[in-house]
Write a protein that holds these residues in place. Sequence first.
Motif, mmCIF file in Angstrom:
data_model
loop_
_atom_site.group_PDB
_atom_site.id
_atom_site.type_symbol
_atom_site.label_atom_id
_atom_site.label_comp_id
_atom_site.label_asym_id
_atom_site.label_seq_id
_atom_site.Cartn_x
_atom_site.Cartn_y
_atom_site.Cartn_z
ATOM 1 N N ALA A 93 -0.546 27.086 7.027
ATOM 2 C CA ALA A 93 0.166 27.479 7.966
ATOM 3 C C ALA A 93 1.735 27.856 7.133
ATOM 4 O O ALA A 93 1.976 28.900 7.670
ATOM 5 C CB ALA A 93 0.595 27.064 8.979
ATOM 6 N N PRO A 94 2.106 26.901 6.364
ATOM 7 C CA PRO A 94 3.448 27.171 5.809
ATOM 8 C C PRO A 94 3.778 28.492 4.602
ATOM 9 O O PRO A 94 4.677 29.047 4.745
ATOM 10 C CB PRO A 94 3.916 25.999 4.469
ATOM 11 N N TYR A 95 2.341 29.335 4.814
ATOM 12 C CA TYR A 95 2.277 30.256 3.471
ATOM 13 C C TYR A 95 0.772 31.294 3.660
ATOM 14 O O TYR A 95 1.119 32.298 3.618
ATOM 15 C CB TYR A 95 0.576 29.669 2.277
ATOM 16 N N ALA A 96 1.338 31.176 5.555
ATOM 17 C CA ALA A 96 0.599 32.652 5.565
ATOM 18 C C ALA A 96 1.556 34.147 5.709
ATOM 19 O O ALA A 96 1.036 35.052 5.801
ATOM 20 C CB ALA A 96 0.399 32.172 7.257
ATOM 21 N N ASP A 97 3.252 33.813 5.841
ATOM 22 C CA ASP A 97 3.554 34.637 5.567
ATOM 23 C C ASP A 97 4.414 35.249 4.490
ATOM 24 O O ASP A 97 4.321 36.268 3.827
ATOM 25 C CB ASP A 97 4.740 34.874 6.353
ATOM 26 N N LEU A 98 4.393 33.595 3.413
ATOM 27 C CA LEU A 98 4.668 34.172 1.736
ATOM 28 C C LEU A 98 3.354 34.372 1.337
ATOM 29 O O LEU A 98 3.609 34.899 0.261
ATOM 30 C CB LEU A 98 4.723 32.246 1.587
ATOM 31 N N LEU A 99 2.007 33.748 1.272
ATOM 32 C CA LEU A 99 1.364 34.252 0.500
ATOM 33 C C LEU A 99 0.573 34.996 1.039
ATOM 34 O O LEU A 99 -1.247 35.178 1.804
ATOM 35 C CB LEU A 99 0.987 33.076 -0.123
ATOM 36 N N PRO A 100 0.623 36.463 1.856
ATOM 37 C CA PRO A 100 0.055 37.301 2.379
ATOM 38 C C PRO A 100 -1.312 37.776 1.898
ATOM 39 O O PRO A 100 -2.765 38.331 2.295
ATOM 40 C CB PRO A 100 0.587 37.874 3.026
ATOM 41 N N GLU A 101 -1.287 37.958 0.526
ATOM 42 C CA GLU A 101 -2.599 38.258 -0.427
ATOM 43 C C GLU A 101 -3.538 37.118 -0.014
ATOM 44 O O GLU A 101 -4.844 37.373 -0.557
ATOM 45 C CB GLU A 101 -1.868 39.089 -1.386
ATOM 46 N N ALA A 102 -3.497 36.248 -0.095
ATOM 47 C CA ALA A 102 -4.120 34.669 -0.409
ATOM 48 C C ALA A 102 -4.775 35.302 1.311
ATOM 49 O O ALA A 102 -6.047 34.711 0.835
ATOM 50 C CB ALA A 102 -3.514 33.923 -0.365
ATOM 51 N N PHE A 103 -4.416 35.199 2.211
ATOM 52 C CA PHE A 103 -4.991 35.129 3.408
ATOM 53 C C PHE A 103 -5.564 36.893 3.662
ATOM 54 O O PHE A 103 -6.483 36.479 4.468
ATOM 55 C CB PHE A 103 -3.825 34.870 4.769
ATOM 56 N N SER A 104 -5.396 37.572 3.576
ATOM 57 C CA SER A 104 -6.337 38.713 3.691
ATOM 58 C C SER A 104 -7.466 38.833 2.652
ATOM 59 O O SER A 104 -8.788 40.348 3.323
ATOM 60 C CB SER A 104 -5.391 40.194 3.431
ATOM 61 N N ARG A 105 -7.883 38.255 1.827
ATOM 62 C CA ARG A 105 -8.386 37.824 0.912
ATOM 63 C C ARG A 105 -9.956 37.179 1.197
ATOM 64 O O ARG A 105 -11.075 37.303 0.705
ATOM 65 C CB ARG A 105 -8.798 37.823 -1.132
ATOM 66 N N SER A 106 -9.867 36.327 2.681
ATOM 67 C CA SER A 106 -10.707 35.840 3.165
ATOM 68 C C SER A 106 -10.162 35.300 4.462
ATOM 69 O O SER A 106 -9.450 35.714 4.901
ATOM 70 C CB SER A 106 -9.777 33.812 3.038
ATOM 71 N N GLU A 107 -11.781 35.807 4.953
ATOM 72 C CA GLU A 107 -12.130 36.111 6.439
ATOM 73 C C GLU A 107 -11.693 34.954 7.657
ATOM 74 O O GLU A 107 -10.998 35.033 8.236
ATOM 75 C CB GLU A 107 -13.746 36.612 6.485
#
Length: 492
Positions: free
Chosen positions: A364-378
Motif C-alpha cells: 500500500a505505501p508504494y501504490a502511488d509512489l511507484l505506479p510503474e511497478a503496480f501497472s506491470r503486475s496484474e
Amino acid sequence: MASRLCLMKDSEMRQIEEKERGIDIPGCIRRLTNFERYLLWSAENNMAAVARILGNVQADDLKVAIDTAGEVHPLMRARAVIDENHDVWFSTDHALEARLRTVQRTSEEQWFLEVVQEYSVPFEPSSGPLIRFVLVHSEEVSELIAFCQHSICDGISLANLIRDILAIYADPAAIRQAAFPPAITDYRNADVVSSSRSMDNAAIDNCNRQWRASPHYFTQEDFCSIYAALARRVRHRIVILQLEPQETQELIEMCRQNGASVTSALTAAFLAAYKDIRGQLAENRRTVQVPFDLRRRLGASGDFLGFFVGAFKFPFDYDPKRSFWDNAHDLHEIIRQRAETLDTSAIDIEPFDPTLVDALTNCAPYADLLPEAFSRSENLSSFAQDRKNIAFELSSMAVYGLPGTISSNIGRLRLPEAYGSLRLDRMFFVAPASESFPLFIAGISINDRLAFSLNYVERVGEGDVLTRDMIRIRNRALEYIGFPWKSNERAI
C-alpha cells in the motif's frame, strides 16, 4: 469413551504443535513473526556491517570460512517457504551458500560504492540465501562487507558473525557447534516485555475481519518488482562520523559528567544539527525510535544469528533554548526508562493477519509512489485499485505515525583484534534508509573505535544536494559533542 476423546484431543494437539513447528516443511527452522515477515518483503530493510581488516586477506580462505560459518549459523543458508495457509517459514532445504564477491580496493571510500551497489540488488527469499559478502581487497587493508536481509539478522548478530568468520579464517580446524536461534516469540511473549499498542485487540480483530473478507495475496515477484522500481527512484547514501579510542573515551567521560549516554548524546547532536541545517521536522515526525537488544535484557545465551530486537518510540523535539547537554540528558532519561520496561510497542504488529501485514507495510505505501511497478503486475494492479481495502487505511495511519528519527546503536563490542595474521581495525554499521526517515543513525564501537553512520536516500537525477547537507549535519554534530576539528568535506 472418555479415554478415547482424550486420545483424540491429544492427537489433535500434536497436529497443532507439529504445524506450529513446521514439521511438514523440510529443513524447517521456524515460522517468521509478523515483524520479520514485514522485513523479509520490504524494499527498504536491508543492512550491512563493514569490517576494516589490516593484513592480506586470502579470498579463497575467506570463502571457506564463510561456508563454514553457514554450518554454524543456519539462517545464513535459509530461504523463505510459503505454505498453503500463506504462513512464511525459514528453511534450509535446497538453500544456497552465501556468495563472496571480491573487488580491488582503490580508496578508503570504495566500500561506500560497493554497499550502494548491494542495496540496488534485491534478495530472492524463496531461493535464498538472505546474506551475501563483498571483499574490498588490497594487500595491506581490506573491507569485508556482510550485507543481509534484516529479517534474519540484527546488528549485533551481524557484528558477531564477522567475528566468527574471522575466527574460522584464523583457525579453520577448530570444532564448532551449530548455534540455532531461539524462538523469538518465546521472549516477546514473556511477562517482562511491555507493549502498549495504539489500537486495542477489538479494533485489530475488526481490521482482520475486513481484510479476510477481501484479501490479496502477493508473490515474491510482486515484491521484487516494487524493489526494482524503488531502486530506479533512489540510491542509498552514507555519511560517517568517526572517533578514535582516545576521543571515544573523552566523549564517554563528557557523557558521564552530564548524565547522558553515547547514544543520547549522538542522537541529540544529530537532531540539533539537522534543525540547524535543514530546519524543523514536520510536527508528526518529532519523534524518536530506539531499537534495543532483547538478548541483553532477557538473558538469552548464545551468539546466534537472528533478529532479536525490541523498539520503542517517543515524542522528542530538540530545544535550542536549553543547552546541548541538557537535551542529551533528557533523551537519556527517556531511553533508560523505556528500555527498563522492555517496551516493544514500536514493532508490535503480531495480532494482525500476516497477509494483511504484507499489504499494509510493503504494498500500500508504494501504490502511488511507484505506479510503474503496480501497472506491470496484474496482482499488484488489482490491489492498487481496491482503495476501500482496509490495508490502505491502516497504511496511511502507519506512514503518518512513522518516526522522524531512528537511532540504532549496537554499542561497545569487545571483539578480539587479532585473527591469525589479520587484525580487526574497526567496524561500520550501515542501516536501512528511506525517504520516510529524515534521520536514521546507526552506531557501533569496536575496541573504542566509534563510528556512527547517517543513512539516507537521494533521488536519482537530483544531484548531491542532500549529501552536502548530510555532511554539514555530521560536521555540526561533531561541534556539539566537542570535536569541531574533525569536520571535513568528505562523507567519511
